[in-house]
Design a protein around this motif. Structure first.
Motif, PDB file in Angstrom:
ATOM      1  N   SER A 267       0.824  -1.203   0.000  1.00  0.00           N
ATOM      2  CA  SER A 267       0.000   0.000   0.000  1.00  0.00           C
ATOM      3  C   SER A 267       0.854   1.247   0.000  1.00  0.00           C
ATOM      4  CB  SER A 267      -0.913   0.016   1.230  1.00  0.00           C
ATOM      5  OG  SER A 267      -1.789  -1.073   1.210  1.00  0.00           O
TER       6      SER A 267
ATOM      7  N   ASP B 150      -5.803  -1.117  -4.771  1.00  0.00           N
ATOM      8  CA  ASP B 150      -5.231  -1.676  -3.542  1.00  0.00           C
ATOM      9  C   ASP B 150      -6.184  -2.709  -2.945  1.00  0.00           C
ATOM     10  OD1 ASP B 150      -3.742  -2.212  -1.363  1.00  0.00           O
ATOM     11  OD2 ASP B 150      -3.714  -0.185  -0.547  1.00  0.00           O
ATOM     12  N   GLU B 151      -5.929  -3.970  -3.239  1.00  0.00           N
ATOM     13  CA  GLU B 151      -6.786  -5.072  -2.768  1.00  0.00           C
ATOM     14  C   GLU B 151      -8.263  -4.766  -2.988  1.00  0.00           C
ATOM     15  OE1 GLU B 151      -5.776  -6.881   0.891  1.00  0.00           O
ATOM     16  OE2 GLU B 151      -3.992  -5.625   1.162  1.00  0.00           O
TER      17      GLU B 151
HETATM   18 MG   LIG Z   1      -2.216  -2.625   2.198  1.00  0.00          MG
END
Ligand SMILES: [Mg+2]
Ligand SMILES: Nc1ncnc2c1ncn2[C@@H]1O[C@H](COP(=O)(O)OP(=O)(O)OP(=O)(O)O)[C@@H](O)[C@H]1O
Ligand SMILES: Nc1ncnc2c1ncn2[C@@H]1O[C@H](COP(=O)(O)OP(=O)(O)OP(=O)(O)O)[C@@H](O)[C@H]1O
Ligand SMILES: [Mg+2]
Lengths: 278, 265, 303, 278, 265
Positions: free
Chosen positions: E47, E159-160
């Motif tokens: 991240s 991000d995910e």
């Molecule tokens: Mg992360």
């Protein structure tokens, strides 16, 4: 460019220490610049003679008055008397509020019945009850204490209700599944679970306690306590005395906030894991 | 026939202030020492079902028996592990694991011994004095499992215990769970979204449909243990279940879309 | 109700006011020797209603207070207090805002007049004045706006022209004059003086008086001594008052103002016949009274 | 056992309607039983003559006094005057507090400097500033209004700071990544994001506003207002008047809570998705 | 050679008040239209890296270029999608998607058209008036993707995005993302824990080590599109990556345990 891991760690530690020292200095600066600006403006306004000194005494005058009050008069005794009363009333209110909150908060029926009444009472300024308190409890300080405690009690009970609704349901389920119930549950699960939320409530309660106590001291105790001094200062039109007392309350307030509540909050947040491990 | 560890007979549930059932009447048995997984789309009632077995929720109709006794509340012999670990943040790992023993009035010396055993079992004996915030997510789930195991449950209920962990930690913990289960052999009801996990761990996998949930298919997994996650048989089983689920979801998406339109009016 | 048997202390209330001069002397001197063997506990009050509440609520045995709160208390809870003696008469004066042109009661028509509080001695006195001049307060449907203004706020209210005149207890009227904010109205002051209204009286709870006759007599005697000293040496009252004020706030009231204040009052244990009845009449007419005041409450009963 | 799906839905709807009606009745009962118990106890105590009627007038007496106050003493005008003042002062305080909170809350330096001062001031009961307000703003409504607004301002600013720290960081990041900055960001992201947390602050502010207003109305008596009536009751020792005014404040408090704050909270929570879709 | 969409050259980061690096110096390129995934254990700095490319974080050293221009802040051409969707709860889906256009002062008529296009692309055109709380998790992520796509980014950072969804919804959205990407062809940097997802979607997968992160291995995925999730080649690749990661994690667990001991002192 290559340094051994040991060097690196050592350098890091040093840099961190230095950063921390700088941060403390910076922190003090950051937190006080606004106060300095205000005091400077105040001083400028009065020194330039833009306002009637009767309406706004200079910072120097107020400090001088404060000095006289502390050295020649018994303001320190008043301060102690007030703070002791405040702590006592607040503590009683906190305990009573949290107990009532927890006890009635575990039953929908009790909560539904009692909460609206307390919420309604919270709208009534505590001083309104002062005449009743004097009549019922007598004048020997217990009325003032009762008013202070009552002023704290209501927001604390409400904060407790609020906090109880914020306990993660899985915590409660986990407790129940592990066999906790009744008083064991309230003592070992519900109470500790609401502590972090209560800390904010404690501050609120403190703020309400001050209001209730000042209002009560002004009416009830004549000359003993900060409220009495404030009122006498008003009566004789000594605005510097009024400002000096405000200053004392302000300092006590900031000190309590910094020395007690902020630490308490930090400790609780740490212990309850509300901030990351570092 | 031996009495099952858990017998769910026609249990169903509609939540208050909800206008559709969370779980349609459902029946299944869990034999003693059996590992059963419940798999199904989000909102299909898996947690509801588990909560009823735990005695935290009361079924509207039907009955649930644990170890031959009707379930009327949380009770001995059953323990539960939640997705978010649900550790008490103000207690150390040791005291978290000790909590249920205290609630049951177990004497101090015995508590100490049992807690230490449980912590050793999940490899947490050297962090007993830490608070939950000082643990990684995986360590927290281990602690939560220890807190359940210390009660020596004959029935262990687990609600997506690993789904908040990253893939790697998850894999490790799944391995560990297999080991612990082989050591202690409770009956397990295990809820998950992860099909490989379900196939890897279970004797039996129940597939639930979405919307108001019910069991639509049951798979028996006859692969000897200890198993390997890369076993092609497991991957094949996963593929079967995925296809079946995908059909279920499409169905459900349709149904949910219709429901949503009604709501939006 | 408190204990009905003999007390183990006498709890006496008073104000830190110039009009309580003999009370201050009593506290500082006359009471230091115990009253008939009972130690004295003093309690400072900021206003009459709280003192009455304390007396009626059983947390105070005796008190110096104005005749206004006393007659209102007797109207609401008859027979609970006993009037022991007078302390001070006078001690109030009418002052009018500079340039307001007020010279007599008749000039108050259409004006706003401040008194310290509803139902206190000044309020009742003002209403007597209005009544005699055929005027009425606005809350009684008349043309004179009577507003309660706390002593603390009086000079600001006057400075800002919010009030045209004030019937003020000493030394607040004298202060306004000294600060150049207001002028005395001699005609009205003369009219008030003629009534010889008490500014402060000494009362005791009936319960205490019955259970402790000796202490009650000692209280009356000590008060009488204090009154005589105050009358003989007003300067000692001024000194003592300023000392007590300074003790609390570090401030003093100018000597001149205090002297003028003390000249406006007279320390005496006597209560003029009819003076208390005037207070009662005013309280009843203005709707403050909770009920009839027994005639026996209007004369001192020291024994 | 088998019913068609249509029947089933119809029956469900009926059952739901019935349940809802029952819930409303039950709800009223649940919420008022405690009040009824209190009133009954009050009535019993006074009717049995256990306490001095001077110390505790009977419910009937208080109601009678209330009637007299409304019909003969224009209490309604006082009530309106007070509520209008309250709303005005509160609204000013809310706007000022939130604006200051947002503006200084976006800069660490401003927040670090100003927040401790406001937190300190919050410890000082607002009435302590009344003499200054009277001196600076005059002995009239504007001092009262200023005190009320100031009493609201401090908790609102603090609540705003608190709320700003609770904005999910990803919301802020999302906003920044989408190109929001400066005033646009404050107006369209920060302000709406803190609204749900502010609602609690609004209630707190209301409670502080009441305290400040009552204290101010007691001193600045020129205009009509409940504070004046309360003080009148206190000054003439009419405990029934005091209780009648407390009752009025209580009713206003409960009504405000139920009719305004609860609805506002529900609406905000719904709109901000803080409760499930249903 | 064509200029890359993203060039990360030696970027690294240590957070304030932290005593170890979140990301060690890292370098890689993302070609225009390329789909790159970052995979690695929790806390390895994925991240952080994405935040730096987005311009939300400033690297301590090294540089990042987007479309040939050094990144100094969030800017045109880059858009980001978060794990929790991060929709503004007080705005409808329509207004959420419109937000970035408003921030950029796009005229109203054009805004309307572009938002409608974006919503059609993610199949949300019929729920444009709903608020986020009225959407399922999957719908929320679609809206979040639309909010990014409406900016017509040449670089899409994710991000995910699917990790909070259940397995079934996740599978569906992964399919959809493949379709959308094939239609719009931005360069993508995609962070995930899910190895199959990474393999299925990417041209390139970078594997990061844990602790202070750095890239330890890079996989090129040369399977033609559109791909099928059950492709044995994908499963094989997943298996390789899993082994590699498991080694990494064991390493990291060790390192983390040591770090934790230091902390606990
Ligand atoms: Mg992360
Ligand atoms: N306390 C509750 N009150 C009302 N409805 C609820 C409650 N808990 C769950 N539901 C509803 O009941 C249904 C089943 O919920 P449940 O939590 O059992 O599903 P689940 O299968 O565990 O889902 P997930 O996989 O997301 O955990 C859902 O529609 C949910 O919205
Ligand atoms: N704001 C912050 N302040 C201090 N440390 C941070 C901050 N954000 C992240 N970290 C630390 O930096 C490291 C990398 O964090 P990052 O969030 O980039 O990891 P990640 O790979 O995205 O993890 P995950 O898979 O759990 O999302 C971690 O050790 C984390 O604790
Ligand atoms: Mg669930």
């Amino acid at each position: 460019m290559s340094t051994g891991p040991g060097d690196r760690a050592g350098a890091g530690r040093l840099a961190r220490a230095r950063r921390r020292a700088a941060a403390v200095l910076m922190g003090t600066g950051r937190k006080s610049w606004f106060i300095l600006v205000i005091v400077l403006a105040w001083w400028l306004i009065t020194a330039a003679g833009w306002v009637d000194p009767y309406k706004l005494p200079s910072p120097g005058d107020v400090i001088a008055t404060l000095g006289t009050l502390f050295t020649e008069r018994a303001l320190f005794a008043d301060l102690i008397a007030t703070v002791l009363r405040l702590v006592e009333g607040w503590a009683i209110g906190v305990v009573a509020g949290v107990l009532l909150g927890i006890l009635t908060g575990t039953s929908r029926l009790l909560e539904d019945g009692i909460r609206p009444v307390i919420a309604g009472l919270q709208a009534v300024p505590t001083i309104a009850f002062l005449p009743l308190a004097i009549l019922w409890l007598g004048f020997d300080g217990s009325a003032v204490l009762a008013i202070t405690a009552f002023g704290t009690f209501k927001p604390m009970a409400l904060a407790t209700y609020g906090a109880m609704h914020q306990i993660p349901p899985t915590l409660l389920m986990a407790g129940r599944a592990l066999g906790a119930r009744g008083l064991f549950m309230q003592r070992t699960l519900i109470f500790p679970a609401i502590v972090p939320n209560l800390v904010t409530g404690l501050k609120m309660g403190w703020s309400f306690a001050w209001r209730a106590l000042m209002a009560a001291e002004i009416v009830v105790t004549g000359a003993a306590g900060l409220g009495g001094v404030l009122e006498l200062g008003r009566e004789i039109g000594a605005i510097d005395v009024v400002m000096a007392v405000i200053l004392v309350i302000l300092v006590v307030g900031i000190a309590t906030e910094q020395l007690f509540f902020t630490r308490l909050e930090r400790w609780v947040n740490r212990r309850w894991g509300l901030v990351g491990a570092r | 026939m031996e009495q099952p560890a858990v017998r769910v007979s026609g249990a169903c549930k509609t939540y208050e202030r909800s206008d559709h059932a969370a779980l349609l009447p459902t029946s299944f048995d869990v034999a003693r020492g059996e590992f059963v997984s419940l798999v199904g789309p989000s909102g299909c009632g898996k947690s509801t079902l588990l909560g009823m077995i735990a005695g935290l929720l009361i079924p509207d109709a039907g009955s649930i028996e644990a170890l031959g006794v009707p379930v009327t509340g949380p009770g001995d012999g059953r323990a539960i592990v939640f997705q978010d670990a649900a550790l008490f943040p103000w207690l150390t790992v040791f005291h978290n694991v000790e909590y249920g023993l205290r609630a049951h009035g177990v004497p101090k010396a015995e508590r100490r011994e049992r807690v230490e055993d449980a912590l050793r079992l999940v490899h947490l004996d050297d962090v007993a004095d830490r608070h939950p915030y000082e643990l990684s997510g995986g360590m927290r789930q281990r602690a939560s499992i220890a807190r359940a195991l210390v009660m020596r449950p004959e029935i262990l209920l687990m609600d997506e215990p690993f789904s908040a962990l990253d893939a790697q930690t998850r894999t490790i913990l799944t391995d560990e769970l297999q080991r612990i289960w082989l050591e202690t052999r409770p009956a397990v009801v295990f809820v998950t979204h992860n099909l490989i996990e379900a196939a890897f761990l279970s004797d039996t996998v129940h597939l639930l449909s979405s919307g108001p949930g019910r069991i639509v298919k049951t798979y028996e997994v006859d692969i000897p243990r200890p198993r390997d996650e890369a076993d092609p048989a497991l991957l094949g089983l996963r593929h079967d279940m995925l296809d079946r689920l995908r059909a279920e979801v499409d169905d459900a998406v349709l149904r949910r879309a219709q429901a949503a339109e009604v709501t939006a009016l | 109700g408190g204990p009905t048997g003999p007390a183990d202390a006498v709890r006496v209330g008073f104000f830190l006011n110039v009009t309580h001069g003999p009370a201050l002397l009593a506290v500082a001197g006359e009471f230091t020797s115990a009253l008939a063997g009972l130690p004295v506990e003093e309690q400072v009050f900021a206003s009459g209603p709280e003192e009455v509440s304390a007396l009626l609520g059983g947390s105070l045995d005796a008190g110096y207070l104005g005749p206004g709160p006393y007659v209102l208390a007797e109207g609401r809870a008859p027979g609970r207090l006993r009037l022991l003696a007078g302390v001070v008469t006078g001690g109030q004066s009418m002052v009018a805002r500079t340039g307001s042109g007020i010279r007599s009661v008749a000039d108050l028509a259409g004006r706003t007049v401040a008194v310290p509080a509803h139902g206190n001695t000044q309020d009742l006195t003002l209403r007597l004045l209005l009544d005699r001049a055929g005027l009425r307060a606005a809350d009684q449907g008349g043309a004179v706006e009577v507003v309660p203004v706390k002593n603390a706020a009086l000079s600001e209210a006057m400075r800002q022209g919010v009030v045209d005149a004030a019937l003020a207890p000493a030394p607040y009227g004298e202060r306004l004059v000294a600060d150049g904010l207001a002028a005395p109205v001699p005609a009205i002051d003369a009219e008030i003086a003629a009534w010889r209204l008490p500014a402060t009286v000494l009362v005791v709870t009936e319960e205490f008086a019955r259970a402790n006759p000796a202490a009650t007599r000692a209280l009356v005697d000590a008060n009488a001594r204090a009154v005589r000293r105050a009358q003989a040496d007003p300067a000692s009252v001024a000194r003592l008052f300023n000392a007590m004020l300074a003790e609390a706030t570090g401030k003093k009231i100018p000597e001149r103002v205090l002297r003028e204040s003390l000249e406006s009052m007279r320390a005496t244990t006597a209560i003029a016949p009819g003076a208390m009845a005037l207070m009662v009449r005013s309280a009843e007419r203005s709707g403050y009274s909770g009920g009839p005041v027994p005639a026996s409450a209007l004369v001192p009963r020291p024994g």
